[in-house]
Enzyme design. Structure first.
Site, PDB file in Angstrom:
ATOM      1  N   GLU A  38      32.525 -18.911   0.617  1.00  0.00           N
ATOM      2  CA  GLU A  38      31.936 -17.990   1.579  1.00  0.00           C
ATOM      3  C   GLU A  38      30.602 -17.517   0.995  1.00  0.00           C
ATOM      4  OE1 GLU A  38      34.896 -15.081   3.373  1.00  0.00           O
ATOM      5  OE2 GLU A  38      36.010 -15.816   1.643  1.00  0.00           O
ATOM      6  N   ARG A 267      44.378 -19.515 -10.127  1.00  0.00           N
ATOM      7  CA  ARG A 267      42.975 -19.209 -10.328  1.00  0.00           C
ATOM      8  C   ARG A 267      42.721 -18.945 -11.805  1.00  0.00           C
ATOM      9  NH1 ARG A 267      41.335 -13.680  -7.626  1.00  0.00           N
ATOM     10  NH2 ARG A 267      39.571 -13.965  -9.028  1.00  0.00           N
ATOM     11  N   LYS A 277      34.198 -11.037  -6.452  1.00  0.00           N
ATOM     12  CA  LYS A 277      32.819 -10.943  -5.974  1.00  0.00           C
ATOM     13  C   LYS A 277      32.498  -9.524  -5.509  1.00  0.00           C
ATOM     14  CE  LYS A 277      32.722 -14.670  -3.247  1.00  0.00           C
ATOM     15  NZ  LYS A 277      32.170 -15.696  -2.315  1.00  0.00           N
TER      16      LYS A 277
END
Length: 566
Positions: A38, A267, A277
């Protein structure tokens, strides 16, 4: 794809799954992956793991393979062209190339809209007039089912009319949404009639003001994968519970060219680091760091500016591998991979970070000689260089101790050390200033100890230190970076208020004026060096100017991980 060679990959559950698919002839033998960021922030080291996996799989299965770069740009209120450009730069820097396979979810807005109308026509989606707060309140809990919306029973024709009016911009933001009609009693919260479209009167970086409604990520993502013919949709574990919705959408929309298989892997969680983020954006916006590319940041642009190399990051991602469970990776492992790569490629140089003057009282005044030094002992092709040596030198202040502790093997009063690649010196006098601080050491040198010679009957010095000629030294700025946080898990230590910023390290950067050998004055921006006995440094590509280089410490020389201390 890039020319980056595909390193032999150890087997993991993802590769075993793909191998089984190929053995059974699925997808006509193709492996098509994608990296779907994104564009709402800069990528970080955790994204590098996904980049290396997805592009790496395509390289491993060539020629019947490819990896797409697709921007899931479905929320214009948080997305910027700056982020798109930075992501492209990061992927290329890591050594990968998407070729002609660059896509955007916004490429499919018209098709995604048509799919939504299709779901409405099937009775599988409805327009809900409830507020976001009401929807949240009736969603239920993990132990109790949700409540049906009073608008869930609207006939398809009415829903279709309202949805088209939503697109036309007739309603305010938050006034209506489109929800999938699945199961409000499902134990999986993601299947409790999730919102798939919302009204946003926002300018999009690619489509401008053409749209007043935008698809939700969980709706656009699986359908974009299917439209592109992705065979293996690989994502991190937090999306495991989203997989049933992913599959529901792919199975209930007609006309899709493919049916991707979603699988999840753990992750990357790294010590002394935050990998959100949103939190990284806070550090930037509130001025805790100097920007997304601050060398203390775990962003790819930050570690690139600090001096990490693509090869080191790829080696790190290969070393940590893929698992199905979350774990915490030691930052020292990443730094170890960086050292392993820079040891082979970085040119050696002499620089003294905290200089202490040494006067060789028996060395002729005005005399200058040049010592031949190897540029890189790991690579003979780098050749050699000449470094000046004279009566007055600088050594590291830490290489002298007036009252040495046990085990200290460097310079001390009456003690002897070897100047690296030169000769041995003995300290005879310590000179102090009015404040009682050591300002100068007066030593003698032994000409018979040049080139490592050991005079008969004399013990060999236990210490070897580096140096620079005071008359020829150049002043350079060195930025000494340390961990950004003082605790291993800033998120976990933040407590109820979640304020991870209170664990920021106030000493995460120290700027010093170093004394360096003359050649470093002309160091080009973007060049790696090993300052011998000090650490690996990188000429800052942003702040360096011709004749005035700025050096970022990439990593120190000490490698606790390699020594089994991690």
């Amino acid at each position: 794809m890039s020319d980056t060679p595909a390193a032999p990959a150890s087997q993991d559950f993802i590769r075993e799954m793909i191998a089984a698919d190929l053995a059974q002839g699925r997808n006509d033998g193709w492996v098509i992956t994608r990296f779907p960021p994104e564009p709402n922030g800069y990528l970080h080291i955790g994204h590098a793991k996904s980049i290396c996996l997805n592009f790496g799989l395509a390289l491993e299965h060539a020629p019947k393979s490819r990896c797409h770069l697709r921007f899931d740009d479905t929320n214009p209120t948080k997305e910027e062209v700056e982020y798109v450009d930075s992501i492209m730069e990061d992927v290329r820097w890591l050594g990968f190339d998407w070729g002609r396979h660059l896509y955007y979810a916004s490429d499919y807005f018209e098709k995604l809209y048509a799919f939504a109308e299709q779901l409405i026509g099937k009775g599988l989606a409805y327009v809900d007039d409830q507020t976001p707060e009401q929807i949240r309140a009736t969603r239920g809990t993990l132990t109790s089912p949700g409540e049906h919306s009073p608008f869930r029973g609207r006939p398809p024709a009415e829903n279709l009319d309202l949805f088209r009016r939503m697109r036309a911009g007739e309603f305010k933001e938050g006034e209506r949404v489109l929800r999938a009609k699945i199961d409000m009693a499902s134990p999986n919260m993601n299947l409790r009639d999730p919102v798939i479209y919302r009204i946003l009167h926002a300018h999009h970086h690619r489509t401008g003001d053409a749209w007043r409604i935008y698809p939700m990520y969980d709706y656009a993502h699986p359908l974009s994968d299917a439209l592109e013919g992705i065979t293996h949709s690989l994502c991190t574990l937090e999306f495991e519970h989203h997989r049933p919705l992913y599959e529901w959408l792919v199975n209930n929309v007609d006309g899709l060219p493919g049916a991707p298989c979603q699988r999840e892997f753990a992750r990357l969680n790294l010590t002394f680091t935050v990998m959100s983020k949103r939190k990284l954006l806070r550090l930037v916006k509130e001025g805790f760091v100097g920007g997304w590319d601050d060398p203390r940041m775990p962003t790819i642009s930050g570690i690139r500016r600090r001096g990490y190399t693509p090869a080191a990051v790829r080696a790190f991602c290969k070393t940590i591998g893929l698992t199905k469970y979350n774990s915490l990776t030691d930052l020292q492992l990443l730094e170890h991979c960086v050292r392993e790569d820079l040891n082979k490629t970085a040119r050696r140089a002499y620089a003294v970070l905290r200089p202490l003057k040494v006067v060789l009282t028996n060395y002729p005044e005005g005399r200058v000689e040049h010592v031949e030094l190897v540029n890189n002992p790991e690579n003979e092709a780098e050749g050699k260089r000449l470094v000046p040596l004279s009566r007055e030198l600088y050594i590291e202040a830490d290489d002298f101790m007036e009252e040495p502790v046990p085990g200290f093997h460097r310079l001390k009063p009456g003690g002897e050390v070897r100047l690296k690649f030169a000769f041995c010196i003995i300290c005879h006098e310590v000179v102090k200033d009015a404040a009682g601080q050591i300002s100068e050491l007066r030593c003698t040198y032994d000409d018979t100890t040049r080139h490592g010679a050991k005079p008969e009957g004399r013990p060999k010095p236990k210490g070897t230190i580096h140096w620079v000629s005071a008359a020829h030294a150049v002043d350079v700025e060195a930025r000494l970076y340390d961990k950004l946080f003082t605790v291993e898990q800033p998120d976990g230590a933040a407590g109820e208020d979640g304020d991870f910023t209170r664990f920021l390290n106030p000493h995460s950067v120290e700027i010093v004026t170093a004394k360096a050998e003359p050649s470093l004055a002309q160091a080009r921006a973007g060049t790696h060096f090993q300052f011998e006995r000090v650490g690996y440094f990188f000429t800052d590509p942003k702040d360096s100017t011709p004749g005035r280089p700025v050096f970022n410490r990439t990593v120190a020389l000490k490698d606790g991980f390699a020594k089994g201390k991690a």
